[in-house]
Design a protein around this motif. Structure first.
Motif, mmCIF file in Angstrom:
data_model
loop_
_atom_site.group_PDB
_atom_site.id
_atom_site.type_symbol
_atom_site.label_atom_id
_atom_site.label_comp_id
_atom_site.label_asym_id
_atom_site.label_seq_id
_atom_site.Cartn_x
_atom_site.Cartn_y
_atom_site.Cartn_z
ATOM 1 N N TYR A 1 0.832 -1.201 0.000
ATOM 2 C CA TYR A 1 0.000 0.000 0.000
ATOM 3 C C TYR A 1 0.867 1.252 0.000
ATOM 4 O O TYR A 1 0.680 2.162 -0.797
ATOM 5 N N ARG A 2 1.859 1.285 0.890
ATOM 6 C CA ARG A 2 2.763 2.434 0.990
ATOM 7 C C ARG A 2 4.202 1.949 0.956
ATOM 8 O O ARG A 2 4.533 0.941 1.590
ATOM 9 N N SER A 3 5.046 2.649 0.233
ATOM 10 C CA SER A 3 6.444 2.229 0.118
ATOM 11 C C SER A 3 7.178 2.304 1.455
ATOM 12 O O SER A 3 8.204 1.643 1.640
ATOM 13 N N SER A 4 6.640 3.081 2.397
ATOM 14 C CA SER A 4 7.294 3.218 3.697
ATOM 15 C C SER A 4 7.035 2.027 4.616
ATOM 16 O O SER A 4 7.666 1.909 5.667
ATOM 17 N N VAL A 5 6.115 1.147 4.224
ATOM 18 C CA VAL A 5 5.790 -0.024 5.051
ATOM 19 C C VAL A 5 6.249 -1.268 4.310
ATOM 20 O O VAL A 5 5.658 -1.681 3.310
ATOM 21 N N ASN A 6 7.335 -1.845 4.794
ATOM 22 C CA ASN A 6 7.892 -3.048 4.181
ATOM 23 C C ASN A 6 7.365 -4.262 4.933
ATOM 24 O O ASN A 6 7.783 -4.551 6.041
ATOM 25 N N ARG A 7 6.424 -4.952 4.335
ATOM 26 C CA ARG A 7 5.764 -6.079 5.003
ATOM 27 C C ARG A 7 5.604 -7.236 4.032
ATOM 28 O O ARG A 7 5.851 -7.115 2.840
ATOM 29 N N ARG A 8 5.165 -8.360 4.579
ATOM 30 C CA ARG A 8 4.923 -9.535 3.739
ATOM 31 C C ARG A 8 3.676 -9.325 2.881
ATOM 32 O O ARG A 8 2.840 -8.474 3.180
ATOM 33 N N ALA A 9 3.569 -10.098 1.837
ATOM 34 C CA ALA A 9 2.386 -10.061 0.981
ATOM 35 C C ALA A 9 1.184 -10.575 1.749
ATOM 36 O O ALA A 9 1.291 -11.524 2.540
ATOM 37 N N LEU A 10 0.046 -9.954 1.531
ATOM 38 C CA LEU A 10 -1.190 -10.373 2.183
ATOM 39 C C LEU A 10 -2.138 -10.953 1.128
ATOM 40 O O LEU A 10 -2.318 -10.358 0.063
ATOM 41 N N PRO A 11 -2.753 -12.112 1.405
ATOM 42 C CA PRO A 11 -3.511 -12.839 0.382
ATOM 43 C C PRO A 11 -4.892 -12.250 0.098
ATOM 44 O O PRO A 11 -5.835 -12.422 0.862
ATOM 45 N N ALA A 12 -5.001 -11.547 -1.022
ATOM 46 C CA ALA A 12 -6.274 -10.975 -1.458
ATOM 47 C C ALA A 12 -6.445 -11.276 -2.947
ATOM 48 O O ALA A 12 -5.492 -11.168 -3.718
ATOM 49 N N ILE A 13 -7.661 -11.659 -3.335
ATOM 50 C CA ILE A 13 -7.949 -12.018 -4.726
ATOM 51 C C ILE A 13 -9.143 -11.208 -5.206
ATOM 52 O O ILE A 13 -10.228 -11.272 -4.606
ATOM 53 N N ALA A 14 -8.958 -10.445 -6.282
ATOM 54 C CA ALA A 14 -10.076 -9.774 -6.940
ATOM 55 C C ALA A 14 -10.687 -10.756 -7.937
ATOM 56 O O ALA A 14 -9.998 -11.257 -8.826
ATOM 57 N N LEU A 15 -11.967 -11.029 -7.801
ATOM 58 C CA LEU A 15 -12.612 -12.066 -8.608
ATOM 59 C C LEU A 15 -12.932 -11.620 -10.031
ATOM 60 O O LEU A 15 -13.440 -12.418 -10.825
ATOM 61 N N SER A 16 -12.608 -10.385 -10.362
ATOM 62 C CA SER A 16 -12.931 -9.853 -11.692
ATOM 63 C C SER A 16 -11.750 -9.863 -12.647
ATOM 64 O O SER A 16 -11.850 -9.347 -13.768
ATOM 65 N N THR A 17 -10.628 -10.457 -12.276
ATOM 66 C CA THR A 17 -9.409 -10.298 -13.070
ATOM 67 C C THR A 17 -9.226 -11.363 -14.145
ATOM 68 O O THR A 17 -8.452 -11.156 -15.079
ATOM 69 N N ASP A 18 -9.896 -12.497 -14.037
ATOM 70 C CA ASP A 18 -9.708 -13.595 -14.985
ATOM 71 C C ASP A 18 -10.793 -13.529 -16.056
ATOM 72 O O ASP A 18 -11.921 -13.974 -15.849
ATOM 73 N N THR A 19 -10.449 -12.974 -17.212
ATOM 74 C CA THR A 19 -11.458 -12.794 -18.260
ATOM 75 C C THR A 19 -11.959 -14.126 -18.815
ATOM 76 O O THR A 19 -13.122 -14.230 -19.215
ATOM 77 N N SER A 20 -11.112 -15.143 -18.839
ATOM 78 C CA SER A 20 -11.566 -16.454 -19.313
ATOM 79 C C SER A 20 -12.618 -17.029 -18.379
ATOM 80 O O SER A 20 -13.644 -17.556 -18.826
ATOM 81 N N ALA A 21 -12.373 -16.910 -17.074
ATOM 82 C CA ALA A 21 -13.348 -17.410 -16.107
ATOM 83 C C ALA A 21 -14.644 -16.603 -16.159
ATOM 84 O O ALA A 21 -15.743 -17.169 -16.102
ATOM 85 N N LEU A 22 -14.537 -15.276 -16.286
ATOM 86 C CA LEU A 22 -15.734 -14.441 -16.330
ATOM 87 C C LEU A 22 -16.574 -14.726 -17.570
ATOM 88 O O LEU A 22 -17.805 -14.814 -17.498
ATOM 89 N N THR A 23 -15.906 -14.863 -18.725
ATOM 90 C CA THR A 23 -16.675 -15.093 -19.950
ATOM 91 C C THR A 23 -17.223 -16.509 -20.009
ATOM 92 O O THR A 23 -18.341 -16.729 -20.480
ATOM 93 N N ALA A 24 -16.461 -17.473 -19.508
ATOM 94 C CA ALA A 24 -16.981 -18.845 -19.459
ATOM 95 C C ALA A 24 -18.160 -18.934 -18.497
ATOM 96 O O ALA A 24 -19.187 -19.560 -18.803
ATOM 97 N N GLY A 25 -18.015 -18.301 -17.353
ATOM 98 C CA GLY A 25 -19.112 -18.311 -16.381
ATOM 99 C C GLY A 25 -20.341 -17.617 -16.913
ATOM 100 O O GLY A 25 -21.466 -18.102 -16.754
ATOM 101 N N GLY A 26 -20.144 -16.460 -17.566
ATOM 102 C CA GLY A 26 -21.277 -15.743 -18.140
ATOM 103 C C GLY A 26 -21.958 -16.543 -19.221
ATOM 104 O O GLY A 26 -23.195 -16.563 -19.319
ATOM 105 N N ASN A 27 -21.164 -17.227 -20.037
ATOM 106 C CA ASN A 27 -21.713 -18.010 -21.136
ATOM 107 C C ASN A 27 -22.402 -19.285 -20.648
ATOM 108 O O ASN A 27 -23.498 -19.635 -21.110
ATOM 109 N N ASP A 28 -21.766 -19.999 -19.726
ATOM 110 C CA ASP A 28 -22.257 -21.318 -19.322
ATOM 111 C C ASP A 28 -23.254 -21.282 -18.171
ATOM 112 O O ASP A 28 -24.145 -22.132 -18.099
ATOM 113 N N LEU A 29 -23.091 -20.318 -17.272
ATOM 114 C CA LEU A 29 -23.908 -20.290 -16.056
ATOM 115 C C LEU A 29 -24.808 -19.068 -15.963
ATOM 116 O O LEU A 29 -25.761 -19.069 -15.183
ATOM 117 N N GLY A 30 -24.486 -18.024 -16.713
ATOM 118 C CA GLY A 30 -25.191 -16.748 -16.601
ATOM 119 C C GLY A 30 -24.357 -15.767 -15.791
ATOM 120 O O GLY A 30 -23.675 -16.149 -14.831
#
Length: 209
Positions: free
Chosen positions: A83-112
């Protein structure tokens, strides 16, 4: 509600344009002040839930549409990278569910399209994780379905919403509702500001700064 744009004003002078800038930014500032006064305790509680989740080995899933998808990706990147260059810390596990276009388009096509996020919650989520849903209206069907899926899996739910909170509000264990309806922009400005201060609090609560 903030000032609405009128396309018939194309011939107005520079002073009128400046008035629009002033009105818009001051309204946005007042809206943030309202949210701060009404929901600062909730923001702290949300940060605590996220920090506790990370400390227990869980992860944060984030979803939203359009500008809220961009906010989801923005916040996830600041947790996984920094978040800030002044804070040197370990990576924290967060996933944005909108980043995989293949998954989004397959899901939209196959499941709605209403099911695209819920399917990814089922794929990535585990009990002990958290889901953060972003919706400026509070009524995004795919965010609502994701919240329902998370609840069914024992995953905690939180939301940043707008208007009156809509259909998503009762599905969130904890939420902040920005009291503005009609246009998404002012709500999104509050959501990203809230996201930033929540991340800062998470870092402090986890002892990184």
């Amino acid at each position: 509600m903030g000032r609405q744009c009128s396309c018939s004003e194309g011939g107005m002078g520079g002073a009128r344009y400046e008035e629009i800038v002033l009105d818009t930014l001051l309204y946005s500032a007042r809206l943030k002040e309202t949210v701060a006064r009404q929901s600062s305790d909730v923001a702290v509680a949300m940060a605590r839930m996220i920090a506790d989740t990370f400390e227990a080995g869980g992860k944060l899933l984030i979803c939203g549409n359009g500008g809220s998808a961009a906010d989801a990706q923005h916040l996830a990147a600041e947790l996984t990278i920094r978040y800030r260059s002044s804070v040197n810390r370990r990576a924290l596990p967060a996933i944005a569910l909108s980043t995989d276009t293949s998954a989004l388009t397959a899901g939209g096509n196959d499941l709605g399209f209403d099911e695209v996020f819920s399917r990814l919650v089922q794929a990535y989520g585990c009990k002990g994780d958290l889901l953060l849903g972003l919706s400026t209206s509070g009524n995004s069907p795919n965010v609502m379905r994701a919240m329902e899926a998370a609840r069914g899996m024992g995953i905690g739910t939180m939301a940043l919403l707008g208007g009156d909170g809509g259909t998503i509000l009762p599905l969130a264990d904890i939420s902040i509702v920005v009291p503005h309806s009609g246009t998404a922009d002012r709500v999104q400005e509050c959501h990203i500001a809230l996201g930033h201060v929540i991340i800062e609090l998470v870092e402090k609560m986890m002892g990184f700064c």
